[in-house]
Design a protein around this motif. Sequence first.
Motif, PDB file in Angstrom:
ATOM      1  N   THR A  46       0.851  -1.186   0.000  1.00  0.00           N
ATOM      2  CA  THR A  46       0.000   0.000   0.000  1.00  0.00           C
ATOM      3  C   THR A  46       0.885   1.233   0.000  1.00  0.00           C
ATOM      4  N   VAL A  47       0.675   2.130  -0.974  1.00  0.00           N
ATOM      5  CA  VAL A  47       1.408   3.382  -1.009  1.00  0.00           C
ATOM      6  C   VAL A  47       0.708   4.386  -0.109  1.00  0.00           C
ATOM      7  N   VAL A  48       1.438   4.942   0.829  1.00  0.00           N
ATOM      8  CA  VAL A  48       0.883   5.889   1.791  1.00  0.00           C
ATOM      9  C   VAL A  48       1.133   7.303   1.284  1.00  0.00           C
ATOM     10  N   ASP A  49       0.056   8.080   1.166  1.00  0.00           N
ATOM     11  CA  ASP A  49       0.180   9.465   0.702  1.00  0.00           C
ATOM     12  C   ASP A  49       0.347  10.400   1.889  1.00  0.00           C
ATOM     13  N   ASN A  50       1.554  10.420   2.436  1.00  0.00           N
ATOM     14  CA  ASN A  50       1.852  11.335   3.535  1.00  0.00           C
ATOM     15  C   ASN A  50       1.948  12.770   3.027  1.00  0.00           C
ATOM     16  N   ALA A  51       1.931  13.703   3.950  1.00  0.00           N
ATOM     17  CA  ALA A  51       1.934  15.125   3.599  1.00  0.00           C
ATOM     18  C   ALA A  51       3.170  15.496   2.789  1.00  0.00           C
ATOM     19  N   GLN A  52       2.973  16.382   1.807  1.00  0.00           N
ATOM     20  CA  GLN A  52       4.066  16.879   0.987  1.00  0.00           C
ATOM     21  C   GLN A  52       4.256  18.373   1.219  1.00  0.00           C
ATOM     22  N   GLY A  79      11.898  11.966   8.113  1.00  0.00           N
ATOM     23  CA  GLY A  79      12.249  10.565   8.004  1.00  0.00           C
ATOM     24  C   GLY A  79      11.269   9.802   7.135  1.00  0.00           C
ATOM     25  N   TYR A  80      11.744   8.749   6.493  1.00  0.00           N
ATOM     26  CA  TYR A  80      10.870   7.860   5.725  1.00  0.00           C
ATOM     27  C   TYR A  80       9.835   7.248   6.664  1.00  0.00           C
ATOM     28  N   GLY A  81       8.550   7.458   6.345  1.00  0.00           N
ATOM     29  CA  GLY A  81       7.467   6.948   7.178  1.00  0.00           C
ATOM     30  C   GLY A  81       7.307   7.683   8.491  1.00  0.00           C
ATOM     31  N   LYS A  82       7.903   8.865   8.606  1.00  0.00           N
ATOM     32  CA  LYS A  82       7.833   9.633   9.847  1.00  0.00           C
ATOM     33  C   LYS A  82       7.367  11.058   9.552  1.00  0.00           C
ATOM     34  N   ASP A  83       6.990  11.764  10.605  1.00  0.00           N
ATOM     35  CA  ASP A  83       6.521  13.140  10.410  1.00  0.00           C
ATOM     36  C   ASP A  83       7.570  14.178  10.758  1.00  0.00           C
ATOM     37  N   LYS A  84       8.782  13.741  11.112  1.00  0.00           N
ATOM     38  CA  LYS A  84       9.872  14.681  11.384  1.00  0.00           C
ATOM     39  C   LYS A  84      11.198  14.018  11.042  1.00  0.00           C
ATOM     40  N   ALA A  85      12.238  14.828  11.012  1.00  0.00           N
ATOM     41  CA  ALA A  85      13.568  14.286  10.709  1.00  0.00           C
ATOM     42  C   ALA A  85      14.129  13.582  11.933  1.00  0.00           C
ATOM     43  N   ALA A 143      11.097   7.190  -4.978  1.00  0.00           N
ATOM     44  CA  ALA A 143      10.637   6.366  -3.860  1.00  0.00           C
ATOM     45  C   ALA A 143       9.186   6.638  -3.510  1.00  0.00           C
ATOM     46  N   GLN A 144       8.524   5.604  -3.038  1.00  0.00           N
ATOM     47  CA  GLN A 144       7.202   5.721  -2.433  1.00  0.00           C
ATOM     48  C   GLN A 144       7.295   5.229  -0.992  1.00  0.00           C
ATOM     49  N   GLU A 145       6.456   5.764  -0.138  1.00  0.00           N
ATOM     50  CA  GLU A 145       6.363   5.253   1.229  1.00  0.00           C
ATOM     51  C   GLU A 145       5.340   4.126   1.216  1.00  0.00           C
ATOM     52  N   VAL A 146       5.830   2.907   1.419  1.00  0.00           N
ATOM     53  CA  VAL A 146       5.060   1.695   1.170  1.00  0.00           C
ATOM     54  C   VAL A 146       4.887   0.904   2.459  1.00  0.00           C
ATOM     55  N   THR A 147       3.659   0.415   2.691  1.00  0.00           N
ATOM     56  CA  THR A 147       3.386  -0.419   3.861  1.00  0.00           C
ATOM     57  C   THR A 147       2.818  -1.767   3.444  1.00  0.00           C
ATOM     58  N   THR A 148       2.909  -2.733   4.367  1.00  0.00           N
ATOM     59  CA  THR A 148       2.244  -4.020   4.230  1.00  0.00           C
ATOM     60  C   THR A 148       1.534  -4.330   5.538  1.00  0.00           C
ATOM     61  N   GLN A 149       0.617  -5.291   5.476  1.00  0.00           N
ATOM     62  CA  GLN A 149      -0.119  -5.735   6.655  1.00  0.00           C
ATOM     63  C   GLN A 149       0.348  -7.133   7.039  1.00  0.00           C
ATOM     64  N   ASP A 151      -0.294  -9.883  10.426  1.00  0.00           N
ATOM     65  CA  ASP A 151      -0.883 -10.165  11.740  1.00  0.00           C
ATOM     66  C   ASP A 151      -1.686  -8.976  12.254  1.00  0.00           C
ATOM     67  N   GLY A 152      -2.371  -8.323  11.333  1.00  0.00           N
ATOM     68  CA  GLY A 152      -3.218  -7.203  11.706  1.00  0.00           C
ATOM     69  C   GLY A 152      -2.477  -5.912  11.983  1.00  0.00           C
ATOM     70  N   LYS A 153      -1.156  -5.891  11.751  1.00  0.00           N
ATOM     71  CA  LYS A 153      -0.363  -4.695  12.019  1.00  0.00           C
ATOM     72  C   LYS A 153       0.190  -4.124  10.718  1.00  0.00           C
ATOM     73  N   THR A 154       0.240  -2.799  10.642  1.00  0.00           N
ATOM     74  CA  THR A 154       0.782  -2.112   9.470  1.00  0.00           C
ATOM     75  C   THR A 154       2.262  -1.834   9.682  1.00  0.00           C
ATOM     76  N   LYS A 155       3.069  -2.182   8.665  1.00  0.00           N
ATOM     77  CA  LYS A 155       4.514  -2.011   8.773  1.00  0.00           C
ATOM     78  C   LYS A 155       5.041  -1.320   7.522  1.00  0.00           C
ATOM     79  N   TYR A 156       5.912  -0.324   7.720  1.00  0.00           N
ATOM     80  CA  TYR A 156       6.582   0.291   6.583  1.00  0.00           C
ATOM     81  C   TYR A 156       7.667  -0.643   6.054  1.00  0.00           C
ATOM     82  N   GLU A 157       7.654  -0.850   4.743  1.00  0.00           N
ATOM     83  CA  GLU A 157       8.697  -1.633   4.101  1.00  0.00           C
ATOM     84  C   GLU A 157       9.939  -0.759   3.909  1.00  0.00           C
TER      85      GLU A 157
END
Length: 236
Positions: A46-52, A79-85, A143-149, A151-157
């Motif tokens: 899943t590609v996550v559309d974080n703020a640009q 940071g990749y998959g984060k909201d701050k450096a 690059a895209q910020e990509v996640t997978t599911q 065991d019911g948990k979302t993880k950034y690849e």
Amino acid sequence: MKKTLLFSVCAALTASLVSCGGPGGKAKTAETADAKTAKKAVPEYTVVDNAQVDLASFPQDKDGYYVIFDGKTLNGWRGYGKDKAPSRWTVEDGAIKFNGSGGGEAQTGEGGDLIFAKKFKNFELEMEWKVSKGGNSGIFYLAQEVTTQKDGKTKYEPIYISCPEYQVLDNTNHPDAKLGVDGNRQSASLYDMIPAVPQNQNPFGEWNKAKIMVYKGTVVHGQNDKNVVEYHLWTP
């Protein structure tokens, strides 16, 4: 000369996979055992559309290039998959610097990849970089910020799941330079795929000029004012 040390750029790359039935209007549903196994083995990304950031808020130089690092702050970077450096990334002597060693994409907490939070399609990136003795890093692009599911948990690849890498390496002192094929893990190479030719890197502790151009699927890597790699996206 402006000295910047930048490791990761986030830009846009989209692709579609379409499944169609035959001309008779019915699609075959039977699958071989191997096909079923392969299907299960492929994660659902899943590609996550974080703020640009708003690129218009960044200055342009005399040639019309946007200046995405101001030499003083990490404005526009996170940071990749984060909201701050992450705190291991700092600004020192007009350059972005990573403090620490080892770990790469496996780092947690205050390490990991740094991205410029804007998606691009066609672009030219110009910068300078240097590494310490035995240093190993890279410039990821498209690059895209990509996640997978799981065991019911979302993880950034890891960031390399979605994008190519311009290798950043101390060719003389890091063992990765001797691995791969025909030098395709050395500086400015398309990592583990296409070697940079000629290999014209300046040694550790010295600045190297890097240039990456992406235009309508054609990609060029430049190092120290020489074009060293050219290839085309979406081809074998």
